[in-house]
Design an enzyme around this catalytic site. Structure first.
Site, PDB file in Angstrom:
ATOM      1  N   LYS A  79       0.854  -1.199   0.000  1.00  0.00           N
ATOM      2  CA  LYS A  79       0.000   0.000   0.000  1.00  0.00           C
ATOM      3  C   LYS A  79       0.887   1.245   0.000  1.00  0.00           C
ATOM      4  CE  LYS A  79      -3.942   1.867   2.672  1.00  0.00           C
ATOM      5  NZ  LYS A  79      -4.813   1.613   3.826  1.00  0.00           N
ATOM      6  N   SER A 154      -9.662   1.711   2.978  1.00  0.00           N
ATOM      7  CA  SER A 154      -8.834   2.477   2.076  1.00  0.00           C
ATOM      8  C   SER A 154      -7.804   1.642   1.320  1.00  0.00           C
ATOM      9  CB  SER A 154      -8.096   3.573   2.853  1.00  0.00           C
ATOM     10  OG  SER A 154      -7.220   2.986   3.796  1.00  0.00           O
ATOM     11  N   SER A 178      -9.708  -0.656   7.175  1.00  0.00           N
ATOM     12  CA  SER A 178      -9.186  -0.500   5.813  1.00  0.00           C
ATOM     13  C   SER A 178      -8.511  -1.714   5.206  1.00  0.00           C
ATOM     14  CB  SER A 178      -8.215   0.666   5.758  1.00  0.00           C
ATOM     15  OG  SER A 178      -8.939   1.850   5.576  1.00  0.00           O
TER      16      SER A 178
HETATM   17  N1  GLN Z   1     -12.833   4.063   6.494  1.00  0.00           N
HETATM   18  C1  GLN Z   1     -12.257   4.482   7.733  1.00  0.00           C
HETATM   19  C2  GLN Z   1     -11.880   5.944   7.645  1.00  0.00           C
HETATM   20  O1  GLN Z   1     -12.215   6.527   6.688  1.00  0.00           O
HETATM   21  C3  GLN Z   1     -11.101   3.626   8.076  1.00  0.00           C
HETATM   22  C4  GLN Z   1      -9.878   3.944   7.304  1.00  0.00           C
HETATM   23  C5  GLN Z   1      -8.710   3.063   7.643  1.00  0.00           C
HETATM   24  O2  GLN Z   1      -8.845   2.027   8.287  1.00  0.00           O
HETATM   25  N2  GLN Z   1      -7.555   3.521   7.245  1.00  0.00           N
HETATM   26  O3  GLN Z   1     -11.274   6.495   8.498  1.00  0.00           O
END
Ligand code: GLN
Length: 493
Positions: A79, A154, A178
């Site tokens: 990532k 994400s 994410s």
């Molecule tokens: N979707 C969550 C957020 O927007 C989690 C994101 C993540 O785990 N990096 O913060």
């Protein structure tokens, strides 16, 4: 079966038996990326030349009967918020366009030590803020199962790369879901380890009390393999724990006989999509057949999890992102009237809307006069959520629930409504708030043919148990082995 459809363990065996050269493997994946990537857009950077060079080096070592690492020749996608020396790390943000880290993250160093091949850096929501990968400053990644749908986020690039066979495995980061939510939406296996299990040295910080690096793989055994490599103590991350890392593959098939599985009533309430509900019911039947006991439990503070998360995560993000000021990293506005104006222009130009929204909300929650009402209060409720889990684990060995309330959503469908987007993480956030490990594995398909994931949660540092429980299900089913039908160039059909 085509080579790129194999699992890591299958390819590892063939490489070691000298039935397959590493160069063949890497060239096969580079070809695959060339034919499929234009429709999926999983990568921000493909590391083509360096990957091929590395493959040749490992082949030489094997030819000379030199010792090779545990992941010798295995392509791994990383990532793009995990630092890699000599390969850019953008966090999918314009503010870090062309930024090259002077050092490798701990997990990247571990991959290299084990002779894995970094095949590329994957797309994400900018600074990992989002649930759909639509917040990337560069591109929108598509779900390999249906290009009109988001891959989740994400870590959407990493999940899509594994689902579309553009890499054998991938790393993601999980602050509120994410790794697990995109794993569920793309039909792959995602592990969020315990907070403290994997070093975050070199992971670009988002919410420091929540962030954890996790794995995305095609099956549970591959998850065990990748976790084995990245887990362990690192003195450069003060939250990394000095706890022995068990052998995750050993006794992975020990089964679930007389295991007590907790089903939280709050997770099967209104808002749960009927297809997801049906798939979960099906999984529980399988576990019962395998000798597990299903026990109803309650996690009464679950309803506050999303609110607590978006105060804690945004507050921490607003502080962590203060470092992007045009002085030390990345983008700097070309014209400005003095230093304050330079900060303002740089940050206005460099950050996307969601990141700006979070910085504003986070600063508000931390500002004087509001700190007690927001951050402090959220931290107290967070503790109650953790206590809910402690109490539940006195009665059960693990908890099973959906990973995502819906099988997926279309590109654009939630982009204009942040609250609706935030609710995508309703089932994943509690594990981050409590710091416990969780895994998402494929457990069915929706009527439209989109994959559905289920989540298993356990006590701190019980990743081994999670993998055993997940494997018991995987062995009985073939959801993980199903492949999306992709548009590909004729060479690879
Ligand atoms: N979707 C969550 C957020 O927007 C989690 C994101 C993540 O785990 N990096 O913060």
């Amino acid at each position: 079966m085509r080579l790129f459809e194999s699992t890591t363990l299958q390819i590892k065996e063939k490489i070691l038996a000298r039935e397959l050269r590493v160069s063949e493997v890497i060239e096969c994946f580079i070809e695959r990326i060339k034919s499929v990537e234009p429709d999926i857009q999983a990568y921000i950077t493909v590391n083509e030349a360096a990957a091929i060079k590395k493959a040749v080096e490992i082949d030489k070592k094997i030819e000379n009967a030199e010792k090779v690492g545990f992941l010798a020749g295995i392509p791994v996608a990383v990532k793009d918020n995990i630092c890699t020396k000599s390969l850019s790390t953008t966090c999918a943000s314009k503010i870090l366009k062309n930024f090259i880290s002077p050092y490798d993250a701990f997990v990247v160093k571990r991959l290299k030590e084990e002779d894995a091949v970094i095949i590329g850096k994957t797309n994400l929501d900018e600074f990992a803020m989002g649930s759909s990968t639509e917040n990337s400053g560069y591109k929108i990644t598509r779900n390999p199962w249906n290009p009109e749908y988001v891959p989740g986020g994400s870590s959407g690039g990493s999940a899509a790369a594994v689902a579309a066979d553009l890499s054998l495995m991938a790393l993601g980061s999980d602050t509120g879901g994410s790794v697990r939510q995109p794993a569920a939406l793309c039909g792959v296996v995602g592990v969020k380890p315990t907070y403290g299990r994997v070093s975050r040295y070199g992971l670009v910080a988002f919410g420091s009390s929540l962030d954890q690096i996790g794995t995305l793989t095609k099956d549970v055994k591959d998850a065990a393999v990748l976790l084995q490599v990245i887990a362990g103590h690192d003195s450069r991350d003060s939250t990394s724990m000095k706890i022995t890392v068990p052998d995750y593959l050993h006794e992975i098939d020990s089964g679930v006989n007389s295991l007590r599985i907790g089903i939280p009533k709050e997770y099967f309430a209104a808002g749960l999509n009927p297809d997801v509900h049906e798939a979960l019911k099906g999984t529980l039947k399988i576990y019962e057949k395998l000798g597990a006991r299903i026990i109803d439990i309650s996690l009464p503070h679950t309803e506050y999890a999303v609110s607590v998360y978006y105060i804690v995560a945004n507050a921490e993000a607003s502080s962590n992102l203060a470092r992007y000021d045009g002085v030390r990293y990345g983008h700097r506005a070309s014209r400005s009237n003095g230093i304050i104006d330079m900060y303002c222009r740089t940050r206005s130009e460099g950050f996307g809307n969601e990141v700006k929204r979070r910085i504003m909300l986070g600063n508000y929650a931390l500002s004087s006069g509001y700190y007690d009402a927001y951050y402090l209060k959220a931290s107290k409720v967070r503790n109650l959520i953790k206590i809910d889990f402690d109490m539940a684990f006195e009665k059960v060995d693990c908890i099973i629930c959906p990973t995502s309330p819906v099988p997926g959503f279309k590109i654009g469908e939630r982009a204009k409504n942040p609250l609706e987007m935030y609710l995508s993480d309703i089932y994943t956030i509690p594990a981050n708030l409590a710091g416990i490990p969780a895994i998402s594995i494929p457990c069915g398909f929706s009527k439209e043919g989109l994959p559905i994931g289920m989540q298993i949660l356990a006590k701190h540092f019980e990743e081994k148990k999670l993998l055993q429980i997940a494997y018991a299900f995987e062995r009985e089913t073939d959801f993980h082995a199903k492949k999306p039908v992709l548009k590909v160039s004729s060479a690879q059909r």
